[in-house]
Design a protein around this motif. Structure first.
Motif, PDB file in Angstrom:
ATOM      1  N   THR A 226       6.398  13.727   9.761  1.00  0.00           N
ATOM      2  CA  THR A 226       5.747  13.674   8.456  1.00  0.00           C
ATOM      3  C   THR A 226       6.608  12.904   7.455  1.00  0.00           C
ATOM      4  O   THR A 226       6.101  12.080   6.706  1.00  0.00           O
ATOM      5  N   ARG A 227       7.919  13.175   7.466  1.00  0.00           N
ATOM      6  CA  ARG A 227       8.823  12.502   6.536  1.00  0.00           C
ATOM      7  C   ARG A 227       8.829  10.997   6.778  1.00  0.00           C
ATOM      8  O   ARG A 227       8.791  10.202   5.838  1.00  0.00           O
ATOM      9  N   ASP A 228       8.866  10.601   8.056  1.00  0.00           N
ATOM     10  CA  ASP A 228       8.875   9.170   8.389  1.00  0.00           C
ATOM     11  C   ASP A 228       7.553   8.497   8.017  1.00  0.00           C
ATOM     12  O   ASP A 228       7.547   7.383   7.474  1.00  0.00           O
ATOM     13  N   LEU A 229       6.438   9.177   8.281  1.00  0.00           N
ATOM     14  CA  LEU A 229       5.133   8.612   7.931  1.00  0.00           C
ATOM     15  C   LEU A 229       4.982   8.463   6.419  1.00  0.00           C
ATOM     16  O   LEU A 229       4.433   7.472   5.925  1.00  0.00           O
ATOM     17  N   LYS A 230       5.494   9.448   5.685  1.00  0.00           N
ATOM     18  CA  LYS A 230       5.451   9.370   4.227  1.00  0.00           C
ATOM     19  C   LYS A 230       6.264   8.171   3.740  1.00  0.00           C
ATOM     20  O   LYS A 230       5.819   7.419   2.867  1.00  0.00           O
ATOM     21  N   GLN A 231       7.439   7.982   4.325  1.00  0.00           N
ATOM     22  CA  GLN A 231       8.285   6.858   3.916  1.00  0.00           C
ATOM     23  C   GLN A 231       7.625   5.518   4.253  1.00  0.00           C
ATOM     24  O   GLN A 231       7.651   4.589   3.443  1.00  0.00           O
ATOM     25  N   ILE A 232       7.004   5.426   5.415  1.00  0.00           N
ATOM     26  CA  ILE A 232       6.293   4.189   5.796  1.00  0.00           C
ATOM     27  C   ILE A 232       5.158   3.925   4.824  1.00  0.00           C
ATOM     28  O   ILE A 232       4.967   2.799   4.355  1.00  0.00           O
ATOM     29  N   TYR A 233       4.406   4.984   4.477  1.00  0.00           N
ATOM     30  CA  TYR A 233       3.306   4.832   3.512  1.00  0.00           C
ATOM     31  C   TYR A 233       3.834   4.321   2.174  1.00  0.00           C
ATOM     32  O   TYR A 233       3.287   3.384   1.596  1.00  0.00           O
ATOM     33  N   MET A 234       4.898   4.945   1.684  1.00  0.00           N
ATOM     34  CA  MET A 234       5.423   4.572   0.374  1.00  0.00           C
ATOM     35  C   MET A 234       5.971   3.142   0.370  1.00  0.00           C
ATOM     36  O   MET A 234       5.779   2.407  -0.605  1.00  0.00           O
ATOM     37  N   LEU A 235       6.620   2.742   1.436  1.00  0.00           N
ATOM     38  CA  LEU A 235       7.229   1.403   1.483  1.00  0.00           C
ATOM     39  C   LEU A 235       6.227   0.295   1.795  1.00  0.00           C
ATOM     40  O   LEU A 235       6.312  -0.793   1.232  1.00  0.00           O
ATOM     41  N   GLN A 236       5.299   0.568   2.698  1.00  0.00           N
ATOM     42  CA  GLN A 236       4.413  -0.494   3.166  1.00  0.00           C
ATOM     43  C   GLN A 236       3.054  -0.545   2.473  1.00  0.00           C
ATOM     44  O   GLN A 236       2.488  -1.610   2.304  1.00  0.00           O
ATOM     45  N   ILE A 237       2.519   0.604   2.087  1.00  0.00           N
ATOM     46  CA  ILE A 237       1.166   0.635   1.533  1.00  0.00           C
ATOM     47  C   ILE A 237       1.177   0.841   0.025  1.00  0.00           C
ATOM     48  O   ILE A 237       0.634   0.041  -0.727  1.00  0.00           O
ATOM     49  N   ARG A 238       1.830   1.928  -0.416  1.00  0.00           N
ATOM     50  CA  ARG A 238       1.804   2.224  -1.842  1.00  0.00           C
ATOM     51  C   ARG A 238       2.470   1.131  -2.667  1.00  0.00           C
ATOM     52  O   ARG A 238       2.037   0.843  -3.782  1.00  0.00           O
TER      53      ARG A 238
ATOM     54  N   LEU B 107      -8.908   2.642  -4.923  1.00  0.00           N
ATOM     55  CA  LEU B 107      -7.457   2.750  -4.746  1.00  0.00           C
ATOM     56  C   LEU B 107      -7.056   4.168  -4.352  1.00  0.00           C
ATOM     57  O   LEU B 107      -6.217   4.372  -3.466  1.00  0.00           O
ATOM     58  N   GLU B 108      -7.660   5.133  -4.999  1.00  0.00           N
ATOM     59  CA  GLU B 108      -7.338   6.536  -4.697  1.00  0.00           C
ATOM     60  C   GLU B 108      -7.754   6.890  -3.270  1.00  0.00           C
ATOM     61  O   GLU B 108      -7.084   7.668  -2.595  1.00  0.00           O
ATOM     62  N   ARG B 109      -8.857   6.305  -2.807  1.00  0.00           N
ATOM     63  CA  ARG B 109      -9.332   6.570  -1.447  1.00  0.00           C
ATOM     64  C   ARG B 109      -8.309   6.111  -0.407  1.00  0.00           C
ATOM     65  O   ARG B 109      -8.149   6.735   0.639  1.00  0.00           O
ATOM     66  N   VAL B 110      -7.592   5.021  -0.701  1.00  0.00           N
ATOM     67  CA  VAL B 110      -6.558   4.546   0.225  1.00  0.00           C
ATOM     68  C   VAL B 110      -5.480   5.612   0.377  1.00  0.00           C
ATOM     69  O   VAL B 110      -5.054   5.928   1.491  1.00  0.00           O
ATOM     70  N   GLN B 111      -5.046   6.177  -0.763  1.00  0.00           N
ATOM     71  CA  GLN B 111      -4.001   7.204  -0.688  1.00  0.00           C
ATOM     72  C   GLN B 111      -4.526   8.458  -0.002  1.00  0.00           C
ATOM     73  O   GLN B 111      -3.812   9.077   0.789  1.00  0.00           O
ATOM     74  N   LYS B 112      -5.759   8.850  -0.275  1.00  0.00           N
ATOM     75  CA  LYS B 112      -6.337  10.032   0.383  1.00  0.00           C
ATOM     76  C   LYS B 112      -6.336   9.858   1.900  1.00  0.00           C
ATOM     77  O   LYS B 112      -5.969  10.775   2.643  1.00  0.00           O
ATOM     78  N   SER B 113      -6.746   8.686   2.349  1.00  0.00           N
ATOM     79  CA  SER B 113      -6.784   8.422   3.790  1.00  0.00           C
ATOM     80  C   SER B 113      -5.386   8.454   4.393  1.00  0.00           C
ATOM     81  O   SER B 113      -5.180   8.999   5.486  1.00  0.00           O
ATOM     82  N   ALA B 114      -4.428   7.880   3.684  1.00  0.00           N
ATOM     83  CA  ALA B 114      -3.053   7.873   4.181  1.00  0.00           C
ATOM     84  C   ALA B 114      -2.506   9.291   4.282  1.00  0.00           C
ATOM     85  O   ALA B 114      -1.862   9.641   5.280  1.00  0.00           O
ATOM     86  N   LEU B 115      -2.778  10.115   3.282  1.00  0.00           N
ATOM     87  CA  LEU B 115      -2.278  11.493   3.315  1.00  0.00           C
ATOM     88  C   LEU B 115      -2.930  12.291   4.440  1.00  0.00           C
ATOM     89  O   LEU B 115      -2.285  13.121   5.070  1.00  0.00           O
ATOM     90  N   ARG B 116      -4.193  12.020   4.689  1.00  0.00           N
ATOM     91  CA  ARG B 116      -4.882  12.696   5.791  1.00  0.00           C
ATOM     92  C   ARG B 116      -4.228  12.311   7.126  1.00  0.00           C
ATOM     93  O   ARG B 116      -4.028  13.167   7.997  1.00  0.00           O
ATOM     94  N   CYS B 117      -3.861  11.042   7.278  1.00  0.00           N
ATOM     95  CA  CYS B 117      -3.196  10.593   8.508  1.00  0.00           C
ATOM     96  C   CYS B 117      -1.787  11.181   8.629  1.00  0.00           C
ATOM     97  O   CYS B 117      -1.357  11.570   9.715  1.00  0.00           O
ATOM     98  N   ILE B 118      -1.071  11.234   7.504  1.00  0.00           N
ATOM     99  CA  ILE B 118       0.299  11.746   7.524  1.00  0.00           C
ATOM    100  C   ILE B 118       0.328  13.228   7.884  1.00  0.00           C
ATOM    101  O   ILE B 118       1.123  13.660   8.720  1.00  0.00           O
ATOM    102  N   LEU B 119      -0.547  14.017   7.279  1.00  0.00           N
ATOM    103  CA  LEU B 119      -0.507  15.467   7.489  1.00  0.00           C
ATOM    104  C   LEU B 119      -1.287  15.929   8.711  1.00  0.00           C
ATOM    105  O   LEU B 119      -1.060  17.033   9.201  1.00  0.00           O
ATOM    106  N   GLY B 120      -2.202  15.116   9.193  1.00  0.00           N
ATOM    107  CA  GLY B 120      -2.957  15.478  10.393  1.00  0.00           C
ATOM    108  C   GLY B 120      -3.766  16.737  10.194  1.00  0.00           C
ATOM    109  O   GLY B 120      -4.535  16.868   9.249  1.00  0.00           O
ATOM    110  N   GLU B 121      -3.570  17.718  11.078  1.00  0.00           N
ATOM    111  CA  GLU B 121      -4.364  18.942  11.033  1.00  0.00           C
ATOM    112  C   GLU B 121      -3.976  19.876   9.890  1.00  0.00           C
ATOM    113  O   GLU B 121      -4.725  20.787   9.557  1.00  0.00           O
ATOM    114  N   SER B 122      -2.814  19.672   9.303  1.00  0.00           N
ATOM    115  CA  SER B 122      -2.411  20.540   8.189  1.00  0.00           C
ATOM    116  C   SER B 122      -2.927  20.020   6.845  1.00  0.00           C
ATOM    117  O   SER B 122      -2.555  20.538   5.806  1.00  0.00           O
TER     118      SER B 122
END
Length: 164
Positions: free
Chosen positions: A1-13, A35-50
């Motif tokens: 989760t930490r790595d996916l969050k960092q990838i999201y912040m560096l590459q997408i956000r 724009l908000e939908r992009v972040q929502k989708s990324a968070l759904r991918c990062i957290l998965g089932e949680s």
């Protein structure tokens, strides 16, 4: 989760935030939602089932909405501009020609706009943001000044018999 969050912040956000201070104020509601939908989708991918909703995901990952982030970035940019001599001229202080207090004084001169497009542009929007920030500061200071002061420190003449 930490790595996916960092990838999201560096590459997408970072791409979503690029030149935010220039175009944030002129976004339509549809653009903001996209724009908000992009972040929502990324968070759904990062957290998965949680993933239990957008608000919960933001709390879990310690993030804010992109709307809030853009607002913060614009306000920070405006405050930094006030520190630079070349940029300070964009934000003229409102000088009063009299000593009478006004109910809602504007700290910075609000630019009078002829068109909606100019009203939504970066500088007039940042002036309004600085004014509202200054109003909030003044309201907080006013509340602090009206709070009763309690004598928290014991007087030098006070003698506590239990400590003797």
């Amino acid at each position: 989760t930490r790595d996916l969050k960092q990838i999201y912040m560096l590459q997408i956000r970072s791409k979503l935030d690029q030149s935010t201070v220039v175009w944030h104020s002129s976004l339509s509601q549809r653009n903001r939602n996209d724009l908000e939908r992009v972040q929502k989708s990324a968070l759904r991918c990062i957290l998965g089932e949680s993933y239990n909703g957008y608000e919960d995901a933001l709390k879990k990952l310690g993030l804010v909405t992109l709307e809030e982030r853009r607002e913060q970035m614009c306000l920070k940019f405006a405050k930094e501009c006030l520190k630079l001599d070349k940029m300070k001229m964009l934000f003229h202080r409102n000088e009063s020609s009299h000593s009478m207090l006004k109910r809602n004084p504007e700290f910075y001169k609000v630019v009078k706009t002829q068109t909606e497009r100019f009203r939504k542009s970066a500088i007039p929007t940042m002036i309004r943001m600085l004014n509202s920030c200054q109003k909030r500061k003044n309201e907080i200071l006013k509340r602090i000044n009206t709070m009763p002061v309690k004598n928290v420190l014991p007087s030098p003449y006070h003698c506590d018999n239990n400590k003797l």
